[in-house]
Scaffold this motif. Sequence first.
Motif, PDB file in Angstrom:
ATOM      1  N   SER A  92       4.569  60.937 -17.257  1.00  0.00           N
ATOM      2  CA  SER A  92       4.477  59.986 -18.352  1.00  0.00           C
ATOM      3  C   SER A  92       5.691  59.069 -18.331  1.00  0.00           C
ATOM      4  CB  SER A  92       4.329  60.713 -19.671  1.00  0.00           C
ATOM      5  OG  SER A  92       5.555  61.206 -20.125  1.00  0.00           O
ATOM      6  N   PRO A  93       5.599  57.884 -18.874  1.00  0.00           N
ATOM      7  CA  PRO A  93       6.767  56.985 -18.887  1.00  0.00           C
ATOM      8  C   PRO A  93       7.866  57.537 -19.782  1.00  0.00           C
ATOM      9  CG  PRO A  93       4.816  55.926 -19.848  1.00  0.00           C
ATOM     10  CD  PRO A  93       4.439  57.315 -19.464  1.00  0.00           C
ATOM     11  N   PHE A  94       9.102  57.275 -19.380  1.00  0.00           N
ATOM     12  CA  PHE A  94      10.257  57.675 -20.180  1.00  0.00           C
ATOM     13  C   PHE A  94      11.356  56.630 -19.978  1.00  0.00           C
ATOM     14  CE2 PHE A  94      10.541  59.703 -16.076  1.00  0.00           C
ATOM     15  CZ  PHE A  94      11.864  59.489 -15.678  1.00  0.00           C
TER      16      PHE A  94
END
Length: 195
Positions: free
Chosen positions: A1-3
């Motif tokens: 997931s994007p972070f």
Amino acid sequence: SPFALIVHPNGISPTGSFLQGSGMVSAIAGVQGTFFINANDRFFNPVSVEGHSMMFLANGTVQPLTKTLTSFNQLMLSYSLFKAGSYSMAVQIEQARNSSKIYAQIFGSPFTLEVMPDLATAATSVLHLLQTTLIAGEPFLVNIIGYDRFENRVRVGGASVRSEILGSLMYRSPVSDHGNGTYSAIFSELAVGKY
């Protein structure tokens, strides 16, 4: 997931940082000269310059240096030198290497600095009398050689010089400015007496 990821600058780099300013080219004896250090890491990202030890050397001798923070990554460096002449200058910053600390030259260092004499002063300038015996009515020549307050020989003209001889009478003479820090005056008709 994007972070989210934040990349911070690396440590200050002597080769990524650089010096700039007119105080790296010329200065006047006893007058504060200034120049700037722009601190960057080795990738040329701006880094804080606070907390880093620096040395300022003139002809290999450590000189006092005043540091003034002007922005996050810029310091104004101020110095005063008192002897006129040509100096090899260096600014070095402390670097940690294998648990020891060394000083490394900042990019732009070393540089050559020309320190010019300050203005001529009466207290340190020299008066030369070409004749020790004077004859009434014969010309008398006086030469003045300009020195600044630090006893540096002044090599340019423009000083305000007045030439007077005081005794039983007072004589004034126009002063010739030779444009090289020397001046002369001719007194043409002195009366007999002590001056």
